[in-house]
Design a protein around this motif. Structure first.
Motif, short mmCIF file in Angstrom:
data_model
loop_
_atom_site.label_atom_id
_atom_site.label_comp_id
_atom_site.label_asym_id
_atom_site.label_seq_id
_atom_site.Cartn_x
_atom_site.Cartn_y
_atom_site.Cartn_z
N THR A 125 30.18 -74.26 4.09
CA THR A 125 30.43 -73.18 5.05
C THR A 125 31.92 -73.09 5.38
O THR A 125 32.48 -71.98 5.41
N LEU A 126 32.56 -74.21 5.62
CA LEU A 126 34.00 -74.22 5.90
C LEU A 126 34.78 -73.61 4.74
O LEU A 126 35.67 -72.77 4.95
N ARG A 127 34.46 -74.02 3.54
CA ARG A 127 35.16 -73.53 2.36
C ARG A 127 34.96 -72.02 2.18
O ARG A 127 35.90 -71.27 1.94
N ILE A 128 33.71 -71.57 2.33
CA ILE A 128 33.40 -70.15 2.14
C ILE A 128 34.09 -69.30 3.20
O ILE A 128 34.69 -68.25 2.89
N GLN A 129 34.03 -69.72 4.46
CA GLN A 129 34.66 -68.94 5.53
C GLN A 129 36.18 -68.90 5.37
O GLN A 129 36.79 -67.84 5.54
N VAL A 132 43.42 -74.63 10.98
CA VAL A 132 42.08 -74.06 10.84
C VAL A 132 41.87 -73.50 9.44
O VAL A 132 40.81 -73.66 8.84
N LEU A 133 42.90 -72.85 8.90
CA LEU A 133 42.76 -72.21 7.59
C LEU A 133 43.11 -73.13 6.42
O LEU A 133 42.87 -72.78 5.27
N ASP A 134 43.64 -74.31 6.72
CA ASP A 134 44.00 -75.27 5.67
C ASP A 134 42.73 -75.86 5.07
O ASP A 134 41.94 -76.52 5.75
N GLU A 135 42.53 -75.63 3.77
CA GLU A 135 41.29 -76.07 3.13
C GLU A 135 41.09 -77.58 3.16
O GLU A 135 39.97 -78.05 3.02
N GLY A 136 42.14 -78.33 3.39
CA GLY A 136 42.02 -79.79 3.46
C GLY A 136 41.80 -80.32 4.87
O GLY A 136 41.57 -81.50 5.06
#
Length: 145
Positions: free
Chosen positions: A76-80, A137-141
């Motif tokens: 969910t985090l990755r998709i959003q 928040v937007l950092d994928e890591g």
């Protein structure tokens, strides 16, 4: 004019598009066309806000319920995040919203409500303001501890 805006907006929109393409500008419903154009922008803003609230809620859940962390939350985090970045790339005029304290506060409020409901806890147990920067928040890591 054929179909009224109030009666059937889809049929009305098709008729307006045909009038535009035919160059029949005097027959256009200018006021409602202007409203619809504004609504497109509002729709883009709502999508960004919705995705951001879901992302923030999942980051909250990740932080507050370490025992429940799993692949579905990571997905969910990755998709959003990917959808938000895509939206910002396609609509750069939305980028300033990420620096708007009032907008962030609104998204945070929505995220708190969503996370509290999903975790079945009181919203007062969650931070009143977002503890992370929008860059984090937007950092994928980024995953909060």
């Amino acid at each position: 004019m054929g179909t009224s805006y109030e009666k059937d907006v889809v049929a009305w929109a098709n008729e307006q598009a045909a009038l535009l393409r035919a160059g029949k500008f005097s027959a256009l419903d200018i006021e409602h066309i202007a409203e619809e154009i504004e609504d497109v922008g509002k729709s883009e803003q709502r999508e960004l806000a919705s995705r951001m609230a879901v992302l923030l809620a999942h980051l909250l859940k990740w932080q507050c319920q370490p025992e429940r962390r799993g692949a579905s939350w990571q997905t969910t985090l990755r998709i959003q995040r990917a959808a938000i970045v895509r939206r910002l790339n396609k609509t750069p005029s939305l980028q300033p919203m990420l620096g708007d304290a009032e907008w962030i506060s609104d998204m945070w409020g929505d995220a708190r409500q969503q996370a509290a409901a999903e975790m079945q806890i009181g919203v007062a147990l969650l931070p009143e303001s977002c503890p992370w920067s929008m860059t984090q928040v937007l950092d994928e890591g980024f995953l909060p501890d």
